[in-house]
Write a protein that holds these residues in place. Sequence first.
Motif, PDB file in Angstrom:
ATOM      1  N   SER A   1       6.764  32.450  68.638  1.00 54.46           N
ATOM      2  CA  SER A   1       5.314  32.631  68.617  1.00 54.46           C
ATOM      3  C   SER A   1       4.611  31.887  69.751  1.00 54.46           C
ATOM      4  N   GLY A   2       5.331  31.031  70.458  1.00 50.05           N
ATOM      5  CA  GLY A   2       4.739  30.332  71.595  1.00 50.05           C
ATOM      6  C   GLY A   2       4.646  31.187  72.836  1.00 50.05           C
ATOM      7  N   PHE A   3       5.117  32.435  72.747  1.00 51.09           N
ATOM      8  CA  PHE A   3       5.094  33.328  73.908  1.00 51.09           C
ATOM      9  C   PHE A   3       4.285  34.575  73.606  1.00 51.09           C
ATOM     10  N   ASN A   4       3.390  34.917  74.536  1.00 57.71           N
ATOM     11  CA  ASN A   4       2.583  36.132  74.445  1.00 57.71           C
ATOM     12  C   ASN A   4       2.709  36.863  75.775  1.00 57.71           C
ATOM     13  N   ALA A   5       3.355  38.026  75.772  1.00 50.72           N
ATOM     14  CA  ALA A   5       3.611  38.750  77.012  1.00 50.72           C
ATOM     15  C   ALA A   5       2.335  39.145  77.730  1.00 50.72           C
ATOM     16  N   GLU A   6       1.248  39.379  76.991  1.00 50.93           N
ATOM     17  CA  GLU A   6       0.012  39.819  77.626  1.00 50.93           C
ATOM     18  C   GLU A   6      -0.678  38.695  78.397  1.00 50.93           C
ATOM     19  N   SER A   7      -0.356  37.463  78.089  1.00 47.71           N
ATOM     20  CA  SER A   7      -0.933  36.343  78.845  1.00 47.71           C
ATOM     21  C   SER A   7       0.157  35.585  79.608  1.00 47.71           C
ATOM     22  N   PHE A   8       1.187  36.300  79.996  1.00 46.47           N
ATOM     23  CA  PHE A   8       2.244  35.768  80.864  1.00 46.47           C
ATOM     24  C   PHE A   8       2.072  36.389  82.247  1.00 46.47           C
ATOM     25  N   VAL A   9       1.722  35.557  83.211  1.00 46.88           N
ATOM     26  CA  VAL A   9       1.504  36.007  84.588  1.00 46.88           C
ATOM     27  C   VAL A   9       2.715  35.611  85.418  1.00 46.88           C
ATOM     28  N   LEU A  10       3.312  36.594  86.088  1.00 44.99           N
ATOM     29  CA  LEU A  10       4.454  36.333  86.968  1.00 44.99           C
ATOM     30  C   LEU A  10       4.069  36.766  88.369  1.00 44.99           C
ATOM     31  N   THR A  11       4.038  35.823  89.296  1.00 50.18           N
ATOM     32  CA  THR A  11       3.626  36.128  90.658  1.00 50.18           C
ATOM     33  C   THR A  11       4.588  35.467  91.649  1.00 50.18           C
ATOM     34  N   CYS A  12       4.270  35.552  92.938  1.00 45.11           N
ATOM     35  CA  CYS A  12       5.153  34.988  93.960  1.00 45.11           C
ATOM     36  C   CYS A  12       4.341  34.553  95.169  1.00 45.11           C
TER      37      CYS A  12
ATOM     38  N   ASP B   1      -6.612  26.726  69.166  1.00 39.29           N
ATOM     39  CA  ASP B   1      -6.277  27.725  68.148  1.00 39.29           C
ATOM     40  C   ASP B   1      -4.824  28.185  68.242  1.00 39.29           C
ATOM     41  N   GLY B   2      -4.066  27.586  69.152  1.00 40.73           N
ATOM     42  CA  GLY B   2      -2.652  27.923  69.277  1.00 40.73           C
ATOM     43  C   GLY B   2      -2.354  29.075  70.215  1.00 40.73           C
ATOM     44  N   LYS B   3      -3.373  29.675  70.842  1.00 41.34           N
ATOM     45  CA  LYS B   3      -3.127  30.733  71.803  1.00 41.34           C
ATOM     46  C   LYS B   3      -2.561  30.130  73.091  1.00 41.34           C
ATOM     47  N   THR B   4      -1.691  30.879  73.741  1.00 45.04           N
ATOM     48  CA  THR B   4      -1.007  30.349  74.920  1.00 45.04           C
ATOM     49  C   THR B   4      -1.217  31.232  76.139  1.00 45.04           C
ATOM     50  N   LEU B   5      -0.997  30.636  77.294  1.00 41.52           N
ATOM     51  CA  LEU B   5      -1.038  31.344  78.569  1.00 41.52           C
ATOM     52  C   LEU B   5      -0.006  30.695  79.486  1.00 41.52           C
ATOM     53  N   ILE B   6       0.728  31.522  80.215  1.00 41.48           N
ATOM     54  CA  ILE B   6       1.772  31.035  81.119  1.00 41.48           C
ATOM     55  C   ILE B   6       1.525  31.610  82.502  1.00 41.48           C
ATOM     56  N   PHE B   7       1.633  30.764  83.508  1.00 41.05           N
ATOM     57  CA  PHE B   7       1.520  31.197  84.903  1.00 41.05           C
ATOM     58  C   PHE B   7       2.773  30.727  85.628  1.00 41.05           C
ATOM     59  N   CYS B   8       3.560  31.691  86.148  1.00 36.86           N
ATOM     60  CA  CYS B   8       4.803  31.370  86.849  1.00 36.86           C
ATOM     61  C   CYS B   8       4.759  31.967  88.245  1.00 36.86           C
ATOM     62  N   CYS B   9       5.085  31.162  89.244  1.00 34.53           N
ATOM     63  CA  CYS B   9       5.078  31.602  90.636  1.00 34.53           C
ATOM     64  C   CYS B   9       6.453  31.366  91.252  1.00 34.53           C
ATOM     65  N   LEU B  10       6.975  32.394  91.922  1.00 39.93           N
ATOM     66  CA  LEU B  10       8.302  32.356  92.523  1.00 39.93           C
ATOM     67  C   LEU B  10       8.219  32.213  94.030  1.00 39.93           C
TER      68      LEU B  10
ATOM     69  N   TYR C   1       0.104  40.056  94.098  1.00 41.19           N
ATOM     70  CA  TYR C   1       1.574  40.023  93.986  1.00 41.19           C
ATOM     71  C   TYR C   1       2.017  39.727  92.556  1.00 41.19           C
ATOM     72  N   CYS C   2       1.221  40.133  91.576  1.00 41.35           N
ATOM     73  CA  CYS C   2       1.493  39.801  90.181  1.00 41.35           C
ATOM     74  C   CYS C   2       2.261  40.920  89.472  1.00 41.35           C
ATOM     75  N   ASN C   3       3.366  40.555  88.851  1.00 42.72           N
ATOM     76  CA  ASN C   3       4.066  41.388  87.867  1.00 42.72           C
ATOM     77  C   ASN C   3       4.782  42.604  88.428  1.00 42.72           C
ATOM     78  N   GLU C   4       4.537  42.957  89.702  1.00 43.90           N
ATOM     79  CA  GLU C   4       5.187  44.117  90.318  1.00 43.90           C
ATOM     80  C   GLU C   4       4.799  44.157  91.793  1.00 43.90           C
ATOM     81  N   TYR C   5       5.611  44.834  92.603  1.00 42.09           N
ATOM     82  CA  TYR C   5       5.262  45.034  94.011  1.00 42.09           C
ATOM     83  C   TYR C   5       5.254  46.523  94.329  1.00 42.09           C
ATOM     84  N   MET C   6       4.174  46.983  95.010  1.00 43.96           N
ATOM     85  CA  MET C   6       4.050  48.406  95.343  1.00 43.96           C
ATOM     86  C   MET C   6       3.255  48.614  96.630  1.00 43.96           C
TER      87      MET C   6
END
Length: 566
Positions: free
Chosen positions: A80-91, A48-57, A488-493
């Motif tokens: 439109s290929g980017f959706n911030a709510e399904s963008f995971v940034l981890t490390c 359906d064209g929905k996207t998800l991104i997983f990025c690990c540093l 360790y996703c999206n922020e560290y606290m």
Amino acid sequence: MGDAGWGKYEIAIRPSGYAMHGYGQITHRATSEGGPLFARSLFFRDKDGKTLIFCCLDLGYVTHAMRAGAVEQLASRMGSGFNAESFVLTCTHTHSGPGGCAHEVLYNLVTPGFQPEHLQAVVSAIVESVVQAWMTAEETELWLGSGCFDEHVPVAWNRSLRAWNRNPDVSPYREGENHKALDRRMQVLSLRRDGQVKALLSLFGVHATCLGSSLNQHNGDNKGYAAAETEARLGDGAVAIFAQAKAGDVSPHYHGPGQADRRKAIKGEAEYAYAESNGRKQSELALVIAASPAQDRINGPLDGVLTYVDFSNVHADPGFANGEPEARTSDPCHGVSFAAGTPVDGPGVAPALLPLLRLASRARRALKQGALSQRDAEERAYFRRLYRSQGPKDIFMELGRRQNGKRPRIPGFIDPLVAELNRQEKAGAIKESEMVPSVLPLQIVRLGSLALVCCPGEFTTTSGRRLIETVNTCLKGSGISQTLICTYCNEYMGYVTTYEEYQEQAYEGGHTLYGQWSLAAFQTRFAQLAAELPKAAADRNYDRATRPVPPPDHELSRRSGLPPWQ
């Protein structure tokens, strides 16, 4: 599932004498080239064209500054290929990576200060790895498998066994059985084309602290070695992500009788060999799982929900808080046990100072709750709520913004980082700035029948398991059959322990910033978010507007671009 792609891009930060993020030691400086550090990304697109991104540093932390910078650029590049709510940034949480990438004060102190060039390099690597994954997406099969390290494989140990044993829902273990007091399972999402594994994502919780604070090179540690080994085995163009699961109380070093001597025997070049060996074990298990016929095919829609919550005052559901009707979080505080560090992975201040710090903490608590504070009712009420939330923690440092300029000045001789904090405070660099993050991102993403709970910071084994159970219960009947956790996703606290572990006030409890009901607060808010995921997007009702408050430019500039420690 649809299309998928993968990408990898080097984080171009060269060693120039700045202290690394992880151990909080100013002597832990990067002065020579080690192995490269990467941003690794996976891109998914359903029918359906929905996207998800997983990025690990290959870094020790993710900061809001990193995520916000990447979101802005990716939205511009991908449309439109980017959706911030399904963008995971981890490390990977390597302790041998560059720092200086936060807008908040505390986690930059060791660098010292905010280093804009470091942040720019990290954001560039994120964006280029994601765009590479997006541009190479084509039809790909997704498979999910699981495997377990045999208990005799020396890969991970629980480093806070007494805290673990306080939990009523675990099997208790004796000293020397620390290797059993953790989740030894690894989950692997493998991406296949023409029947061949071309990329994978591994989730297994163990600290990336094989390398200690006496070394002087950037290095991906065990997770970095695992990724490199796996990519070499899979062939040219492969991307292997070794992300973290429930790692908060899990060490790659032996814990048990004789632990100090065992650690002292691994020094210098032996530490690199040890990290490589630990990473090879993770790689070998991941490849076995990825090649196994006993896997589940992942099909179905992609989706994601993301919200930011101010954890300085969350009312926890009594059902998650042992029935306590007024269980609340508070402004963040570091405990004396945080300052003490961990006995094997990363010792802290001199042990002789700890009794004095505890005495000072208890004297301040008595003063703030006693007769001398009666003249200020507002202050008295604030501290009573703070101490109720923080429970048995001997508070080393109050980190709430309302305390900026008011917190007791800790003598600089205790630690060089304390001295640097005092200097920045005197220079007017932190009066209105956050010391640590309090507005935190909570995210759940969906890949067909799989849900991934994406948490900021470090969850212990049992706190992570309880959170998974909470979210899984909320998602029953929604077509999701399995829930996993990535930390360790999206922020560290800092950390999140269970209420029972917190009472022990080991290092992890001392670094659980928002008090003894922190896990209950996370369960409460993640349960609310999970209830929204099965709904149609137009029917969802949750906060999408809240974000961390940026620091004043004039304060950030006063702690930016500082030279390396002399």
